[in-house]
Design a protein around this motif. Sequence first.
Motif, PDB file in Angstrom:
ATOM      1  N   PHE A 217      17.391  -3.561   3.331  1.00 49.42           N
ATOM      2  CA  PHE A 217      16.256  -4.240   3.939  1.00 49.42           C
ATOM      3  C   PHE A 217      15.629  -3.431   5.074  1.00 49.42           C
ATOM      4  N   TRP A 218      16.459  -2.773   5.887  1.00 47.11           N
ATOM      5  CA  TRP A 218      15.885  -2.025   7.012  1.00 47.11           C
ATOM      6  C   TRP A 218      14.970  -0.900   6.532  1.00 47.11           C
ATOM      7  N   VAL A 219      15.252  -0.374   5.348  1.00 45.90           N
ATOM      8  CA  VAL A 219      14.391   0.688   4.806  1.00 45.90           C
ATOM      9  C   VAL A 219      13.027   0.107   4.422  1.00 45.90           C
ATOM     10  N   PHE A 221      11.691  -2.615   5.551  1.00 43.39           N
ATOM     11  CA  PHE A 221      10.991  -3.067   6.749  1.00 43.39           C
ATOM     12  C   PHE A 221      10.407  -1.893   7.533  1.00 43.39           C
ATOM     13  N   SER A 222      11.203  -0.841   7.729  1.00 44.93           N
ATOM     14  CA  SER A 222      10.699   0.258   8.555  1.00 44.93           C
ATOM     15  C   SER A 222       9.579   1.011   7.842  1.00 44.93           C
ATOM     16  N   CYS A 223       9.666   1.144   6.517  1.00 49.41           N
ATOM     17  CA  CYS A 223       8.586   1.810   5.777  1.00 49.41           C
ATOM     18  C   CYS A 223       7.302   0.992   5.848  1.00 49.41           C
ATOM     19  N   ALA A 224       7.440  -0.328   5.637  1.00 42.27           N
ATOM     20  CA  ALA A 224       6.260  -1.186   5.712  1.00 42.27           C
ATOM     21  C   ALA A 224       5.626  -1.092   7.093  1.00 42.27           C
ATOM     22  N   LEU A 225       6.492  -1.099   8.120  1.00 46.92           N
ATOM     23  CA  LEU A 225       5.994  -1.082   9.495  1.00 46.92           C
ATOM     24  C   LEU A 225       5.324   0.260   9.819  1.00 46.92           C
ATOM     25  N   ALA A 226       5.953   1.359   9.417  1.00 41.63           N
ATOM     26  CA  ALA A 226       5.395   2.676   9.724  1.00 41.63           C
ATOM     27  C   ALA A 226       4.019   2.834   9.082  1.00 41.63           C
ATOM     28  N   MET A 227       3.906   2.388   7.829  1.00 42.35           N
ATOM     29  CA  MET A 227       2.627   2.531   7.153  1.00 42.35           C
ATOM     30  C   MET A 227       1.566   1.626   7.779  1.00 42.35           C
ATOM     31  N   ALA A 228       1.966   0.381   8.092  1.00 37.63           N
ATOM     32  CA  ALA A 228       1.012  -0.551   8.683  1.00 37.63           C
ATOM     33  C   ALA A 228       0.524  -0.034  10.042  1.00 37.63           C
ATOM     34  N   LEU A 229       1.455   0.521  10.810  1.00 37.62           N
ATOM     35  CA  LEU A 229       1.099   1.063  12.126  1.00 37.62           C
ATOM     36  C   LEU A 229       0.105   2.210  11.969  1.00 37.62           C
TER      37      LEU A 229
END
Lengths: 430, 76
Positions: A217-219, A221-229
């Motif tokens: 899950f952390w992968v 979440f962090s990928c989604a967040l990095a791209m959204a940012l």
Amino acid sequence: MTETILLVVVVMTALAFDFTNGFHDTGNAMATSIATRALKPKTAVLLSASLNMVGAFLSLTVAATIATGIVDAGLVTLEVVLAGLVGGILWNLITWLFGIPSSSSHALIGGIVGAMLAAAGTEGVLWGGLVAKVMLPALLAPIVAIAVASIGTALVARLTRDVPQDMNEKSFRWGQIGSASLVSLAHGTNDAQKSMGIILLALIAAGAVPEDSGVPFWVIFSCALAMALGTYLGGWRVIRTLGKGLVEIDSRQGMAAETSSAAVILLSSHFGFSLSTTHVATGSILGSGVGMKGADVRWGVAGRMGLAWLITVPAAGIVGALAYWIQGVVGGDAGAFVSFGLLVLISAGIYLVSRRKPVNHTNVNDEWEPSRTGGSDETAADSELTGDSYEYDPEAIDVLADAVVMRDVYALSSESDTDEPDTTTSENRA
Amino acid sequence: MNIEWSALGSVIIWGILIGAGLPALFALGVKTLAVPAGPDGERHPSLGRRVGAWTCFGVIILAIVGAVAFIASGGH
């Protein structure tokens, strides 16, 4: 231990790539909506970022493969992946600096191919696959998209020629927002998964998760967040080129272009002939100019982009090969750190160069020709000459004039991206 | 080196049908609603026009739902 450190560096670099991917590709979905003022610039990037985030969670069919059929999968090591990511990130940043939309996935593939050449020689690269899966689609995608979007635009223009301009604007802005949202969603699903796949591959290679593991899950979440940012920060330089540089568009053209993009992207993956989102989006915008009577397409700008697409793979490849070579010369963990450190340094350098002539939400919609940015009078006159949408929207001219003035103000102060006063001004006006 | 020309052909044909057809349908809906404004400054399209226009928009909404389902199903 060694593997762990390398793994951490690879994961951080993959997230950095994911960030530049979002950052670089915001324009594919949102450039036309920003250019036609269907959405305020900040609203557009926020919408796109949210949809990228949702898209990343929407579908979790992640394949733990990179550049399948393009490089020999058996020879891919963490070092190759790291060097490839460095190549992809730097090419993304360089093209962003020049405001050129270029495919993030091609940059990554180029970086990996270059690193593979440095690691294993020409044996490691499947040249037939490279031509069939990367080079030819890069040529075909814009042609397909130009065809679809120009037909769509011509039909729309013909059907709505007797409809009053204000009603056209109002209706088609809605259509435009809908179609642009679909492109964002598809992008989030498609591209965030590439980074997830890389991280998963790295985790498996390092033995941190079992071989048949799903994506932690952390992968996700962090990928989604990095791209959204990245998307939210908005690659304004690329947005500006796509929205203003290729062709002056109204909301009817924008709607036809985004629908064409969404349809071609989704259909191409359905039929197993994957085309790059960037190439499709650019082609669609060009097509919306081709299909509209009296619209001027700046083929010179389009030609420069085409050139950039052709050299994306070799250019990112050279960086990837260099990075691999440096890692090898320094050796071990230190090599990975040096490679990562150089990446950070060069990225910071590119960012500093970009500050000399910042493009942000305040000036993203300025007139394309430099001589026409002088003031509101000239802008108004110019709008009448080219017959674009501002002619019918005096308030938009005011906002534009404000933006020009604000940009000059910002040119004096160094910080401009996050200052609030201008945002409120635009919102009050619009 | 094998280019899947038939796949490319399908993308072009369906791309034109859907990618150009949906905008045209949307334009048709807008055109149907575009009656001259009444004395109060508002447009009052007849019931028939409204039904026609919303049939167009309905097809488009269905297409969007289908596209989201396609993305979510992992087809992309």
